[in-house]
Enzyme design. Structure first.
Site, PDB file in Angstrom:
ATOM      1  N   SER A 209       1.155  -1.236   0.117  1.00 31.83           N
ATOM      2  CA  SER A 209      -0.130  -0.271   0.201  1.00 31.83           C
ATOM      3  C   SER A 209       0.743   1.208  -0.413  1.00 31.83           C
ATOM      4  O   SER A 209       1.543   1.558  -1.099  1.00 31.83           O
ATOM      5  CB  SER A 209      -0.864   0.131   0.663  1.00 31.83           C
ATOM      6  N   ASP A 350      -9.657  -4.955  -4.959  1.00 25.94           N
ATOM      7  CA  ASP A 350      -8.973  -3.906  -4.002  1.00 25.94           C
ATOM      8  C   ASP A 350     -10.465  -2.696  -4.026  1.00 25.94           C
ATOM      9  O   ASP A 350     -10.471  -2.501  -5.196  1.00 25.94           O
ATOM     10  CB  ASP A 350      -7.739  -3.311  -4.535  1.00 25.94           C
ATOM     11  N   HIS A 382      -8.547  -5.152  -0.498  1.00 28.15           N
ATOM     12  CA  HIS A 382      -7.292  -4.712   0.125  1.00 28.15           C
ATOM     13  C   HIS A 382      -6.217  -4.520   1.834  1.00 28.15           C
ATOM     14  O   HIS A 382      -5.081  -5.394   1.605  1.00 28.15           O
ATOM     15  CB  HIS A 382      -7.874  -2.695   0.363  1.00 28.15           C
TER      16      HIS A 382
END
Length: 445
Positions: A209, A350, A382
């Site tokens: 991320s 996601d 995610h």
């Protein structure tokens, strides 16, 4: 019940066990260390600007703790080092470097640069502060990622964890992040206590991320900015390729505070954006953005849920202004093709970062000759892939450090789950057990 729902419940149960162990094993609270703005260690010495990028300006041993309470039995130091910011000005930031408990210097030891998902526009949210015993749990995301760093140290690797946003917390600024990562590697290679082999050290990078943003930018900048580094592989998951698309995706959602932190962070790297915000934010908007610069990721999300952040602007379509367009374009990935082998993993579900952006970046890199393995994960989203993708990343990095060549060219697979292979399951089980032991105070070695 769907398999993805069962997976999320399983991961929730794992987290509950870890947190229960945290509470049970927690010693009496330690006094909070001074925050970076009040800690002289973070202030560079006079004349640092004339030193080379990666120069260690000062160092200190530190005691690290998980979730601010549980001492982690590793060898750890912090290094203040010279790097270069977005505007190509000299800058000093900090990296935390770790060795296994009791390990002796070993010139053959590889070095992993792990980038946490700091995702915040405030200096006290950085790992160098959050991992200090007694610092508190303002950034629980960063706190939790110490368990992934523990897993890397358990492999026998040296690990460097840079405050890649720099002293101004320039969240989302790609050039800032990539250069700080590469200079943090240089600093670690030349820090005598780690005992590494200087430029001959085998290097790997890993992040998810926000940490993948920093890792990805470092991989793109590596050939031009730090070509002497022997990067064996870069693992990046949940990759935020296009900042504008992520902003649009999370705006008005439960995590809209993340978008505010991202804009605030970019304004620290780009004076023209800061001026644009000052000229176009409403009074309420100025107050909100000033507040978000004091908050870590979880507090920003809790403070501004489901907020249409564009309503804070007095002009319509605020991202379509020339200043905003230029800054967003400058921070879109894909400007340089990495020369190091890449592992990219991303959830097709996601909810924060569109997988189409990652698909497109992979295609672009592959067309330009990159060596890349891409895993598209079906059962995750995610947050879940942070955990379920970690074992595969560790195994891939282990293979690179062992000298095993990655697959030639590019290969893309869409898999049910990155966790559903015998090798990944074995690594996940071992990492989970070792994380629990580390939380209970066992040495990490």
């Amino acid at each position: 019940m769907s398999r993805s729902t069962r997976l999320r419940r399983f991961l929730g149960a794992v987290l509950a066990v870890i947190m229960a162990c945290t509470v049970a094993a927690a010693p009496a609270g330690a006094a909070a260390p001074p925050e970076p703005g009040n800690d002289p260690f973070y202030q560079p010495p006079a004349g640092f600007e004339s030193t080379e990028p990666g120069t260690v300006l000062r160092s200190r041993p530190v005691d690290l703790a998980a979730f601010a309470l549980l001492p982690q039995k590793v060898q750890a130091w912090q290094l203040l080092y010279r790097t270069t910011d977005t505007q190509d000005r000299p800058q000093a930031t900090v990296t935390t470097v770790l060795l296994p408990w009791g390990a002796k210097p070993d010139r053959s030891r590889p070095l992993l640069s792990y980038q946490v998902a700091e995702d915040s526009a405030a200096a006290h949210c950085a790992p160098s502060y959050q991992w200090r015993q007694g610092a508190g749990n303002d950034n629980i995301v960063t706190q939790a990622e110490i368990l992934l760093v523990d897993a890397a140290v358990k492999q026998g690797w040296a690990v460097t964890v840079p405050d890649y946003e720099g002293p101004d917390s320039a969240y989302v600024a790609g050039k800032q992040a990539g250069q700080a990562v590469l200079d943090g590697i240089r600093a670690a290679q030349n820090f005598p206590a780690l005992g590494l082999d200087g430029r001959e050290t085998d290097v790997g990078l890993w992040g998810y991320s926000g940490g993948a943003l920093a890792s990805g930018w470092a991989s793109e900048l590596h050939p031009g900015y730090a070509p002497e580094l022997d990067v064996k592989g870069v693992a990046e998951g949940g990759l935020p390729v296009n900042v504008e698309h992520v902003l649009d995706n999370v705006n008005g959602s439960a995590v809209s505070g993340l978008a505010m932190s991202g804009i605030a962070g970019l304004s620290e790297a780009y004076p023209e954006l800061a001026g644009y915000l000052d000229a176009n934010l409403t009074p309420e908007g100025r107050e909100a953005f000033a507040e978000v610069k004091t908050l870590c990721n979880p507090q920003a999300v809790a403070r501004f849920p489901f907020k249409d952040i564009y309503s804070y602007f007095s002009n319509e379509d605020p991202l379509n202004h020339p200043v905003a367009r230029d800054v967003l374009a400058a921070n879109t990935m894909g400007k340089h093709t990495p020369t190091a082998p890449l592992l990219v993993y991303h959830s097709v579900n996601d909810q924060l970062i569109p997988h189409e952006d990652v698909d497109g970046l992979v295609d672009r890199f592959c067309a330009d000759g990159a060596q890349l393995s891409y895993r598209r994960d079906i059962l995750s989203e995610h947050v879940a892939l942070t955990v379920t993708g970690a074992a595969g990343a560790i195994n891939w990095l282990k293979a690179r450090f062992a000298g095993e060549p990655s697959r030639p060219g590019c290969d893309t697979e869409t898999v049910a789950s990155s966790l559903l292979s015998p090798q990944a399951l074995a690594t996940f089980g071992s990492a989970l057990l070792n994380a629990l032991l580390a939380l209970l105070g066992q040495p990490i070695r």
